[in-house]
Scaffold this motif. Structure first.
Motif, PDB file in Angstrom:
ATOM      1  N   SER A   1       1.003  -1.314   0.094  1.00  0.00           N
ATOM      2  CA  SER A   1      -0.017   0.144  -0.128  1.00  0.00           C
ATOM      3  C   SER A   1       0.987   1.191  -0.056  1.00  0.00           C
ATOM      4  N   ARG A   2       2.046   1.126   0.006  1.00  0.00           N
ATOM      5  CA  ARG A   2       2.948   2.200  -0.102  1.00  0.00           C
ATOM      6  C   ARG A   2       2.938   3.440  -1.070  1.00  0.00           C
ATOM      7  N   SER A   3       2.538   2.725  -2.139  1.00  0.00           N
ATOM      8  CA  SER A   3       2.448   3.670  -3.341  1.00  0.00           C
ATOM      9  C   SER A   3       0.911   4.416  -3.363  1.00  0.00           C
ATOM     10  N   TYR A   4      -0.071   4.129  -2.491  1.00  0.00           N
ATOM     11  CA  TYR A   4      -1.395   4.580  -2.388  1.00  0.00           C
ATOM     12  C   TYR A   4      -1.580   5.393  -0.994  1.00  0.00           C
ATOM     13  N   LEU A   5      -0.419   5.806  -0.549  1.00  0.00           N
ATOM     14  CA  LEU A   5      -0.535   6.574   0.906  1.00  0.00           C
ATOM     15  C   LEU A   5      -1.367   8.142   0.748  1.00  0.00           C
ATOM     16  N   THR A   6      -1.250   8.653  -0.374  1.00  0.00           N
ATOM     17  CA  THR A   6      -1.729  10.146  -0.426  1.00  0.00           C
ATOM     18  C   THR A   6      -3.269   9.847  -0.887  1.00  0.00           C
ATOM     19  N   ASN A   7      -3.428   9.064  -1.908  1.00  0.00           N
ATOM     20  CA  ASN A   7      -4.780   8.988  -2.371  1.00  0.00           C
ATOM     21  C   ASN A   7      -5.593   7.989  -1.988  1.00  0.00           C
ATOM     22  N   ALA A   8      -5.172   7.114  -1.484  1.00  0.00           N
ATOM     23  CA  ALA A   8      -6.088   5.816  -0.550  1.00  0.00           C
ATOM     24  C   ALA A   8      -5.331   5.548   0.785  1.00  0.00           C
ATOM     25  N   PRO A   9      -5.132   6.582   1.646  1.00  0.00           N
ATOM     26  CA  PRO A   9      -4.663   6.143   2.910  1.00  0.00           C
ATOM     27  C   PRO A   9      -4.947   5.042   3.769  1.00  0.00           C
ATOM     28  N   TRP A  10      -6.468   4.606   3.526  1.00  0.00           N
ATOM     29  CA  TRP A  10      -7.023   3.475   4.578  1.00  0.00           C
ATOM     30  C   TRP A  10      -6.462   2.471   3.960  1.00  0.00           C
ATOM     31  N   THR A  11      -5.804   2.316   2.903  1.00  0.00           N
ATOM     32  CA  THR A  11      -5.051   0.948   2.679  1.00  0.00           C
ATOM     33  C   THR A  11      -3.686   0.399   3.557  1.00  0.00           C
ATOM     34  N   MET A  12      -3.176   1.602   4.333  1.00  0.00           N
ATOM     35  CA  MET A  12      -2.056   1.589   5.116  1.00  0.00           C
ATOM     36  C   MET A  12      -2.634   1.635   6.658  1.00  0.00           C
ATOM     37  N   ILE A  13      -3.872   2.396   6.831  1.00  0.00           N
ATOM     38  CA  ILE A  13      -4.189   2.748   7.992  1.00  0.00           C
ATOM     39  C   ILE A  13      -4.518   1.553   8.890  1.00  0.00           C
ATOM     40  N   PHE A  14      -5.533   0.901   8.249  1.00  0.00           N
ATOM     41  CA  PHE A  14      -5.901  -0.209   8.954  1.00  0.00           C
ATOM     42  C   PHE A  14      -5.198  -1.509   9.082  1.00  0.00           C
ATOM     43  N   PRO A  15      -4.273  -1.898   8.265  1.00  0.00           N
ATOM     44  CA  PRO A  15      -3.369  -2.958   9.071  1.00  0.00           C
ATOM     45  C   PRO A  15      -2.408  -2.297   9.837  1.00  0.00           C
ATOM     46  N   GLY A  16      -2.020  -1.139   9.729  1.00  0.00           N
ATOM     47  CA  GLY A  16      -0.901  -0.229  10.667  1.00  0.00           C
ATOM     48  C   GLY A  16      -1.665  -0.444  11.974  1.00  0.00           C
ATOM     49  N   VAL A  17      -2.979  -0.177  12.263  1.00  0.00           N
ATOM     50  CA  VAL A  17      -3.659   0.047  13.398  1.00  0.00           C
ATOM     51  C   VAL A  17      -3.969  -1.599  14.046  1.00  0.00           C
ATOM     52  N   ALA A  18      -4.137  -2.467  13.032  1.00  0.00           N
ATOM     53  CA  ALA A  18      -4.165  -3.751  13.680  1.00  0.00           C
ATOM     54  C   ALA A  18      -2.883  -4.304  14.213  1.00  0.00           C
ATOM     55  N   ILE A  19      -1.923  -3.936  13.716  1.00  0.00           N
ATOM     56  CA  ILE A  19      -0.474  -4.369  14.114  1.00  0.00           C
ATOM     57  C   ILE A  19      -0.363  -3.507  15.514  1.00  0.00           C
ATOM     58  N   MET A  20      -0.701  -2.054  15.665  1.00  0.00           N
ATOM     59  CA  MET A  20      -0.541  -1.418  16.709  1.00  0.00           C
ATOM     60  C   MET A  20      -1.053  -1.809  18.143  1.00  0.00           C
ATOM     61  N   LEU A  21      -2.381  -2.202  17.697  1.00  0.00           N
ATOM     62  CA  LEU A  21      -3.283  -2.775  18.777  1.00  0.00           C
ATOM     63  C   LEU A  21      -2.933  -4.075  19.511  1.00  0.00           C
ATOM     64  N   THR A  22      -2.404  -4.784  18.438  1.00  0.00           N
ATOM     65  CA  THR A  22      -2.087  -6.172  19.037  1.00  0.00           C
ATOM     66  C   THR A  22      -0.746  -6.211  19.598  1.00  0.00           C
ATOM     67  N   VAL A  23       0.230  -5.527  19.310  1.00  0.00           N
ATOM     68  CA  VAL A  23       1.326  -5.222  20.069  1.00  0.00           C
ATOM     69  C   VAL A  23       1.100  -4.509  21.490  1.00  0.00           C
ATOM     70  N   LEU A  24       0.193  -3.568  21.499  1.00  0.00           N
ATOM     71  CA  LEU A  24      -0.025  -2.951  22.533  1.00  0.00           C
ATOM     72  C   LEU A  24      -0.696  -3.851  23.695  1.00  0.00           C
ATOM     73  N   GLY A  25      -1.721  -4.578  23.065  1.00  0.00           N
ATOM     74  CA  GLY A  25      -2.448  -5.519  24.097  1.00  0.00           C
ATOM     75  C   GLY A  25      -1.389  -6.465  24.626  1.00  0.00           C
ATOM     76  N   PHE A  26      -0.494  -7.192  23.930  1.00  0.00           N
ATOM     77  CA  PHE A  26       0.613  -8.033  24.496  1.00  0.00           C
ATOM     78  C   PHE A  26       1.570  -7.384  25.399  1.00  0.00           C
ATOM     79  N   ASN A  27       1.851  -5.956  25.060  1.00  0.00           N
ATOM     80  CA  ASN A  27       2.657  -5.357  26.032  1.00  0.00           C
ATOM     81  C   ASN A  27       2.023  -4.962  27.374  1.00  0.00           C
ATOM     82  N   LEU A  28       0.777  -4.420  27.272  1.00  0.00           N
ATOM     83  CA  LEU A  28       0.107  -4.222  28.425  1.00  0.00           C
ATOM     84  C   LEU A  28      -0.159  -5.415  29.476  1.00  0.00           C
ATOM     85  N   MET A  29      -0.397  -6.552  28.825  1.00  0.00           N
ATOM     86  CA  MET A  29      -0.727  -7.738  29.503  1.00  0.00           C
ATOM     87  C   MET A  29       0.617  -8.176  29.883  1.00  0.00           C
ATOM     88  N   GLY A  30       1.753  -8.378  29.325  1.00  0.00           N
ATOM     89  CA  GLY A  30       3.278  -8.514  29.914  1.00  0.00           C
ATOM     90  C   GLY A  30       3.531  -7.901  30.943  1.00  0.00           C
TER      91      GLY A  30
END
Length: 294
Positions: free
Chosen positions: A252-281
């Motif tokens: 999705s790198r090529s579509y960051l400006t005209n279709a940012p949702w293609t990067m936002i949602f996978p990025g948010v999924a990574i962020m939330l998953t990592v956050l959850g494991f870190n808080l639980m740890g």
């Protein structure tokens, strides 16, 4: 018989007591409970989510490429017209699978090496410790890239690489724990009555070394997910058309400006998953480490 049953019950209560106390301490931390809730959510999403996704993960429709989020496509579509929600949901299965299996492999190998180094010492400790030092001398992602470059780009090889680079962390943790435990009186007593080393290691050393490993393992899953995403982003992990989150970001790198949702949602999924494991740890560390208790 009744006295024996009562004694067995009392012994089970003694064993379960510390873990019940740790669970009570864990529940007192609202942040840790939130982290556990996030982790459980993504685990359930990985297990049952693909059953309810609106489209197949590789179902293409070029007439609907790069559509923004809408009622038909809650997270929009990518450059091939594929439903991003379906791919993000299925990507949770891939990322968690890589994270859990890589950490399990690291724990098994690292624990074996750490126990041997800490318990036997001398030349065994020297060889294993120097091996750990050599591996830790390299940045983890650089070492993972080197391993994948040798084995070849694929999700399976990325998993192996992530497991390898995390072995020294668990090995050194177990080694330090064993060095302190093996001098305790109950270990000396076991040796005095003629108990064999393998039974001492399995019955006494290993069970009493697990608390820090559980904490480190929880945090390591978060790290493994990030490393798998990094390798996928570099093209060394999951390959197309796999809906792995890091690979989705790379595509999705090529579509960051005209279709940012293609990067936002996978990025948010990574962020939330990592956050959850870190808080639980962090919550597990506070609950299982006596030094963190007030």
């Amino acid at each position: 018989m009744a006295e024996t049953a009562a004694a067995d019950k009392q012994e089970m209560q003694k064993v379960a007591g510390p873990w019940k106390e740790a669970w009570r301490g864990f529940r007192k931390s609202k942040v840790a409970v939130v982290g556990m809730g996030i982790v459980i959510f993504f685990i359930l999403l990985a297990i049952f989510g693909p059953l309810f996704t609106p489209q197949g993960i590789n179902e293409q429709n070029l007439s609907q490429r790069l559509l923004p989020p809408s009622g038909d496509h809650w997270m929009g579509t990518d450059d091939f017209g594929r439903d991003i929600l379906s791919r993000v949901v299925y990507g949770a299965r891939i990322s968690l699978w890589v994270g859990f299996l890589a950490v399990i492999g690291s724990v098994v190998v690292g624990s074996i090496l750490g126990i041997l180094a800490g318990y036997y010492g001398r030349w065994v400790d020297t060889i294993i410790s120097r091996l750990f030092d050599i591996m830790l001398a390299f940045p983890s992602i650089l070492l993972a890239i080197a391993v994948v470059s040798v084995l070849g780009p694929s999700l399976r090889n990325a998993l192996i690489a992530i497991a390898i680079i995390n072995v020294p962390n668990f090995g050194r943790l177990i080694r330090s724990k064993v060095l302190s435990i093996k001098e305790d009186e109950y270990i000396m007593s076991a040796k005095a009555i003629g108990m064999k080393d393998n039974r001492i290691l399995v019955s006494h050393i290993l069970p009493n070394s697990m608390a820090p490993v559980i904490v480190q393992g929880t945090l390591a899953i978060a790290t493994a997910i990030i490393e798998a995403a990094a390798l996928g982003f570099l093209g060394l992990g999951a390959q197309a058309p796999s809906p792995e989150w890091g690979k989705m970001l790379a595509d999705s790198r090529s579509y960051l400006t005209n279709a940012p949702w293609t990067m936002i949602f996978p990025g948010v999924a990574i962020m939330l998953t990592v956050l959850g494991f870190n808080l639980m740890g962090d919550g597990l560390r506070d609950a299982l480490d006596p030094r963190m208790k007030s």
